[in-house]
Design a protein around this motif. Structure first.
Motif, short mmCIF file in Angstrom:
data_model
loop_
_atom_site.label_atom_id
_atom_site.label_comp_id
_atom_site.label_asym_id
_atom_site.label_seq_id
_atom_site.Cartn_x
_atom_site.Cartn_y
_atom_site.Cartn_z
N ASP A 61 -58.55 -56.88 -32.57
CA ASP A 61 -59.91 -56.59 -32.11
C ASP A 61 -60.14 -56.99 -30.65
OD1 ASP A 61 -60.52 -55.61 -34.62
OD2 ASP A 61 -61.18 -57.57 -35.35
N ARG A 62 -59.23 -57.78 -30.09
CA ARG A 62 -59.36 -58.21 -28.70
C ARG A 62 -59.09 -57.03 -27.78
NH1 ARG A 62 -55.64 -59.64 -25.03
NH2 ARG A 62 -54.01 -59.52 -26.61
N PRO A 63 -59.92 -56.83 -26.77
CA PRO A 63 -59.64 -55.72 -25.83
C PRO A 63 -58.37 -55.99 -25.05
CG PRO A 63 -61.56 -56.99 -25.12
CD PRO A 63 -61.15 -57.54 -26.43
N MET A 64 -57.70 -54.93 -24.67
CA MET A 64 -56.45 -55.06 -23.91
C MET A 64 -56.73 -55.57 -22.52
SD MET A 64 -53.90 -51.92 -24.47
CE MET A 64 -53.70 -51.11 -26.02
N SER A 65 -55.85 -56.41 -22.03
CA SER A 65 -55.95 -56.87 -20.64
C SER A 65 -55.42 -55.77 -19.72
CB SER A 65 -55.14 -58.16 -20.45
OG SER A 65 -53.76 -57.89 -20.59
N ALA A 66 -55.65 -55.94 -18.44
CA ALA A 66 -55.17 -54.95 -17.47
C ALA A 66 -53.65 -54.87 -17.49
CB ALA A 66 -55.67 -55.30 -16.07
N TRP A 67 -52.99 -56.02 -17.64
CA TRP A 67 -51.53 -56.03 -17.67
C TRP A 67 -51.02 -55.30 -18.90
CZ3 TRP A 67 -47.22 -57.43 -20.33
CH2 TRP A 67 -46.03 -57.50 -19.60
N GLU A 68 -51.67 -55.50 -20.06
CA GLU A 68 -51.25 -54.80 -21.28
C GLU A 68 -51.44 -53.30 -21.16
OE1 GLU A 68 -51.97 -57.64 -25.08
OE2 GLU A 68 -53.77 -57.03 -23.98
N ILE A 69 -52.54 -52.89 -20.56
CA ILE A 69 -52.77 -51.45 -20.36
C ILE A 69 -51.66 -50.87 -19.50
CG2 ILE A 69 -54.30 -49.76 -19.24
CD1 ILE A 69 -56.65 -51.60 -20.04
N CYS A 70 -51.31 -51.57 -18.43
CA CYS A 70 -50.23 -51.09 -17.55
C CYS A 70 -48.89 -51.12 -18.26
CB CYS A 70 -50.18 -51.94 -16.28
SG CYS A 70 -51.65 -51.78 -15.27
N PHE A 71 -48.65 -52.13 -19.11
CA PHE A 71 -47.40 -52.23 -19.85
C PHE A 71 -47.23 -51.04 -20.78
CE2 PHE A 71 -44.99 -53.58 -23.58
CZ PHE A 71 -43.84 -54.10 -23.00
N TYR A 72 -48.25 -50.73 -21.57
CA TYR A 72 -48.15 -49.61 -22.51
C TYR A 72 -48.17 -48.26 -21.79
CZ TYR A 72 -48.62 -53.07 -26.16
OH TYR A 72 -48.40 -54.14 -26.98
N TRP A 73 -48.83 -48.18 -20.64
CA TRP A 73 -48.79 -46.95 -19.84
C TRP A 73 -47.39 -46.73 -19.28
CZ3 TRP A 73 -51.16 -42.60 -19.47
CH2 TRP A 73 -51.04 -41.79 -18.34
N ALA A 74 -46.72 -47.82 -18.87
CA ALA A 74 -45.35 -47.71 -18.37
C ALA A 74 -44.42 -47.24 -19.48
CB ALA A 74 -44.88 -49.05 -17.82
N GLU A 75 -44.61 -47.75 -20.68
CA GLU A 75 -43.79 -47.30 -21.81
C GLU A 75 -44.04 -45.83 -22.12
OE1 GLU A 75 -44.46 -49.86 -25.14
OE2 GLU A 75 -42.84 -51.20 -24.53
#
Length: 168
Positions: A61-75
């Motif tokens: 339920d925790r919103p994604m951090s900016a780093w996580e968004i970038c990590f999954y976008w890179a994948e």
């Protein structure tokens, strides 16, 4: 003001300068703060279609951090580092910033002091603006009849029709 070079506005946050294109993306050293600013204003996770992995033990339920968004976008985009083949988060962050600057990720903000209440603005000014008619469109019916009788005049409906006849 005599100034050599470009002066950036000091009243605007650095993240907003980057997202609006005032500061070059290529010169951004830390791209995660502007991504966090963007994610706070638009539903970036939904737009990009990135999701946490099922094996992730963090709170779903925790919103994604900016780093996580970038990590999954890179994948998702296939951005990997050369030696270790890990997701290239910095490259993904730069690509997201470029998408925002190009206008593919649209972010809009309301002006300072904006409220949703209808009573906070002067409706009389809006009514006056809506009632305004330019003088060129308010011709009397007699003038319309006189102009329509002339063979050399151009109808008022198409203002650019006269440009079609090239005398040369």
């Amino acid at each position: 003001c005599d100034c050599p070079g470009l002066v950036f506005p000091s009243l605007v946050d650095k993240n907003l300068q980057i997202l609006s294109g005032l500061f070059p993306v290529a010169q951004v050293r830390e791209p995660y703060s502007p991504i966090a600013c963007l994610a706070a204003r638009i539903p970036l996770v939904d737009i990009l279609g990135v999701r946490r992995e099922e094996g992730d033990v963090s709170d779903p339920d925790r919103p994604m951090s900016a780093w996580e968004i970038c990590f999954y976008w890179a994948e998702k985009r296939g951005y990997h580092t050369a030696k270790a083949a890990r997701p290239d988060v910095y490259r993904a962050a730069n690509s997201l910033l470029r998408l925002a600057v190009e206008g593919r990720l649209c972010m809009a903000m309301r002006p300072p002091g904006f409220t949703h209440s209808d009573n906070d603005y002067d409706k009389s000014e809006i009514e006056q603006a809506n009632a305004y008619e330019p003088a060129s469109e308010s011709l009397s019916s007699e003038e319309d009849e006189e102009e329509s009788g002339d063979e050399g005049t151009v109808p008022a409906a198409n203002r650019f029709a006269a440009l079609g006849d090239d005398p040369y």
